[in-house]
Design a protein around this motif. Sequence first.
Motif, PDB file in Angstrom:
ATOM      1  N   GLN A   1     -10.119  -4.085  -6.242  1.00 53.27           N
ATOM      2  CA  GLN A   1      -9.041  -3.989  -5.584  1.00 53.27           C
ATOM      3  C   GLN A   1      -8.066  -2.998  -5.860  1.00 53.27           C
ATOM      4  O   GLN A   1      -7.610  -2.118  -5.263  1.00 53.27           O
ATOM      5  CB  GLN A   1      -8.232  -5.258  -5.258  1.00 53.27           C
ATOM      6  N   ARG A   2      -8.127  -2.961  -7.303  1.00 58.54           N
ATOM      7  CA  ARG A   2      -6.951  -1.908  -7.864  1.00 58.54           C
ATOM      8  C   ARG A   2      -7.882  -0.498  -7.509  1.00 58.54           C
ATOM      9  O   ARG A   2      -7.072   0.413  -7.253  1.00 58.54           O
ATOM     10  CB  ARG A   2      -6.797  -1.988  -9.329  1.00 58.54           C
ATOM     11  N   ALA A   3      -9.014  -0.232  -7.887  1.00 57.52           N
ATOM     12  CA  ALA A   3      -9.772   0.902  -7.674  1.00 57.52           C
ATOM     13  C   ALA A   3      -9.664   1.211  -6.302  1.00 57.52           C
ATOM     14  O   ALA A   3      -9.487   2.509  -5.924  1.00 57.52           O
ATOM     15  CB  ALA A   3     -11.295   0.823  -7.751  1.00 57.52           C
ATOM     16  N   GLY A   4      -9.386   0.294  -5.200  1.00 60.62           N
ATOM     17  CA  GLY A   4      -9.272   0.763  -3.899  1.00 60.62           C
ATOM     18  C   GLY A   4      -8.020   1.380  -3.612  1.00 60.62           C
ATOM     19  O   GLY A   4      -7.701   1.571  -2.458  1.00 60.62           O
ATOM     20  N   ARG A   5      -7.171   1.201  -4.351  1.00 63.83           N
ATOM     21  CA  ARG A   5      -5.779   1.467  -4.077  1.00 63.83           C
ATOM     22  C   ARG A   5      -5.449   3.237  -4.199  1.00 63.83           C
ATOM     23  O   ARG A   5      -4.892   3.719  -3.561  1.00 63.83           O
ATOM     24  CB  ARG A   5      -4.752   1.192  -5.096  1.00 63.83           C
TER      25      ARG A   5
ATOM     26  N   VAL B   1      -9.692   8.586  -7.873  1.00 68.15           N
ATOM     27  CA  VAL B   1     -10.287   8.371  -9.328  1.00 68.15           C
ATOM     28  C   VAL B   1      -9.644   7.155  -9.770  1.00 68.15           C
ATOM     29  O   VAL B   1      -8.392   7.180  -9.815  1.00 68.15           O
ATOM     30  CB  VAL B   1      -9.988   9.607 -10.134  1.00 68.15           C
ATOM     31  N   CYS B   2     -10.241   6.126 -10.252  1.00 68.15           N
ATOM     32  CA  CYS B   2      -9.667   5.089 -10.977  1.00 68.15           C
ATOM     33  C   CYS B   2     -10.146   5.063 -12.617  1.00 68.15           C
ATOM     34  O   CYS B   2     -11.465   5.296 -12.795  1.00 68.15           O
ATOM     35  CB  CYS B   2     -10.284   3.680 -10.351  1.00 68.15           C
ATOM     36  N   ILE B   3      -9.325   5.055 -13.149  1.00 72.93           N
ATOM     37  CA  ILE B   3      -9.609   5.104 -14.809  1.00 72.93           C
ATOM     38  C   ILE B   3      -9.369   3.715 -15.302  1.00 72.93           C
ATOM     39  O   ILE B   3      -8.270   3.574 -15.292  1.00 72.93           O
ATOM     40  CB  ILE B   3      -8.745   6.328 -15.406  1.00 72.93           C
ATOM     41  N   ARG B   4     -10.610   3.297 -15.826  1.00 72.34           N
ATOM     42  CA  ARG B   4     -10.355   1.978 -16.209  1.00 72.34           C
ATOM     43  C   ARG B   4     -10.162   2.066 -17.890  1.00 72.34           C
ATOM     44  O   ARG B   4     -11.396   2.876 -18.265  1.00 72.34           O
ATOM     45  CB  ARG B   4     -11.751   1.182 -15.693  1.00 72.34           C
TER      46      ARG B   4
ATOM     47  N   THR C   1       0.801  -1.293  -0.013  1.00 75.35           N
ATOM     48  CA  THR C   1       0.078   0.082  -0.037  1.00 75.35           C
ATOM     49  C   THR C   1       0.841   1.096  -0.080  1.00 75.35           C
ATOM     50  O   THR C   1       1.670   1.585   0.979  1.00 75.35           O
ATOM     51  CB  THR C   1      -0.907   0.048   1.421  1.00 75.35           C
ATOM     52  N   VAL C   2       0.936   1.962  -1.027  1.00 79.87           N
ATOM     53  CA  VAL C   2       1.691   3.151  -1.211  1.00 79.87           C
ATOM     54  C   VAL C   2       0.792   4.317  -0.639  1.00 79.87           C
ATOM     55  O   VAL C   2      -0.282   4.802  -1.270  1.00 79.87           O
ATOM     56  CB  VAL C   2       2.081   3.361  -2.751  1.00 79.87           C
ATOM     57  N   PRO C   3       1.182   5.153   0.210  1.00 85.48           N
ATOM     58  CA  PRO C   3       0.406   6.224   0.685  1.00 85.48           C
ATOM     59  C   PRO C   3       0.321   7.360  -0.252  1.00 85.48           C
ATOM     60  O   PRO C   3       1.256   7.460  -1.163  1.00 85.48           O
ATOM     61  CB  PRO C   3       1.169   6.668   1.950  1.00 85.48           C
ATOM     62  N   GLY C   4      -0.840   8.185  -0.263  1.00 86.68           N
ATOM     63  CA  GLY C   4      -0.970   9.295  -1.051  1.00 86.68           C
ATOM     64  C   GLY C   4      -1.296   9.041  -2.621  1.00 86.68           C
ATOM     65  O   GLY C   4      -1.481   9.953  -3.337  1.00 86.68           O
ATOM     66  N   ILE C   5      -1.867   7.919  -2.850  1.00 92.04           N
ATOM     67  CA  ILE C   5      -2.040   7.575  -4.150  1.00 92.04           C
ATOM     68  C   ILE C   5      -3.675   8.114  -4.648  1.00 92.04           C
ATOM     69  O   ILE C   5      -4.638   7.902  -3.925  1.00 92.04           O
ATOM     70  CB  ILE C   5      -2.362   5.973  -4.653  1.00 92.04           C
ATOM     71  N   ARG C   6      -3.818   9.259  -5.534  1.00 96.44           N
ATOM     72  CA  ARG C   6      -5.097   9.709  -5.851  1.00 96.44           C
ATOM     73  C   ARG C   6      -5.831   9.209  -7.048  1.00 96.44           C
ATOM     74  O   ARG C   6      -6.866   9.209  -7.143  1.00 96.44           O
ATOM     75  CB  ARG C   6      -4.798  11.199  -6.057  1.00 96.44           C
ATOM     76  N   TYR C   7      -4.865   8.738  -7.969  1.00 98.81           N
ATOM     77  CA  TYR C   7      -5.142   8.305  -9.298  1.00 98.81           C
ATOM     78  C   TYR C   7      -4.868   6.984  -9.533  1.00 98.81           C
ATOM     79  O   TYR C   7      -3.635   6.824  -9.414  1.00 98.81           O
ATOM     80  CB  TYR C   7      -4.938   9.266 -10.494  1.00 98.81           C
ATOM     81  N   VAL C   8      -5.635   5.966 -10.038  1.00 95.86           N
ATOM     82  CA  VAL C   8      -5.069   4.810 -10.664  1.00 95.86           C
ATOM     83  C   VAL C   8      -5.409   4.554 -12.076  1.00 95.86           C
ATOM     84  O   VAL C   8      -6.927   5.037 -12.279  1.00 95.86           O
ATOM     85  CB  VAL C   8      -5.795   3.653  -9.626  1.00 95.86           C
TER      86      VAL C   8
END
Length: 144
Positions: A98-102, A110-113, A59-66
């Motif tokens: 799970q990826r979106a939860g990162r 925001v998770c961009i698929r 878990t990398v802290p501070g991730i805002r976009y995936v």
Amino acid sequence: GEREIREAAEALRQHHPAHAEILPLYARLSAEEQERVFKPSSRALRVVLATNFAETSLTVPGIRYVVDTGLARVKRYSYRNKVEQLQIEPISQAAADQRAGRCGRVADGVCIRLYSEDDYAKRARFTDPEVQRSSLAGVILRMK
């Protein structure tokens, strides 16, 4: 995989401003290079490029976009060839969730698929257990 991450990192370094920090993350990196991902930075923009193994175990802290490609390298045993292979396959719905939860753990994210909602709905609900994807011959020999 590692090669794709190195290529993407190089391409991003050429096309992004100098204040952007591009951080690859995969198993063969030295511990010092991997640790850079977790250290705070004064740079406003940090981009972490991770393999699916790194992504699911850290878990990398501070991730805002995936950005989710919807693909992963998955180890599968080929009964026909009698070898284990890393194959590129679509991820399951659970892996996509799970990826979106990162992103957004500390603030809204925001998770961009890079695939459609219909594609997501057609995917398997869960990833096959590794015991069903692997050869058990080595395990059985070690037990014996």
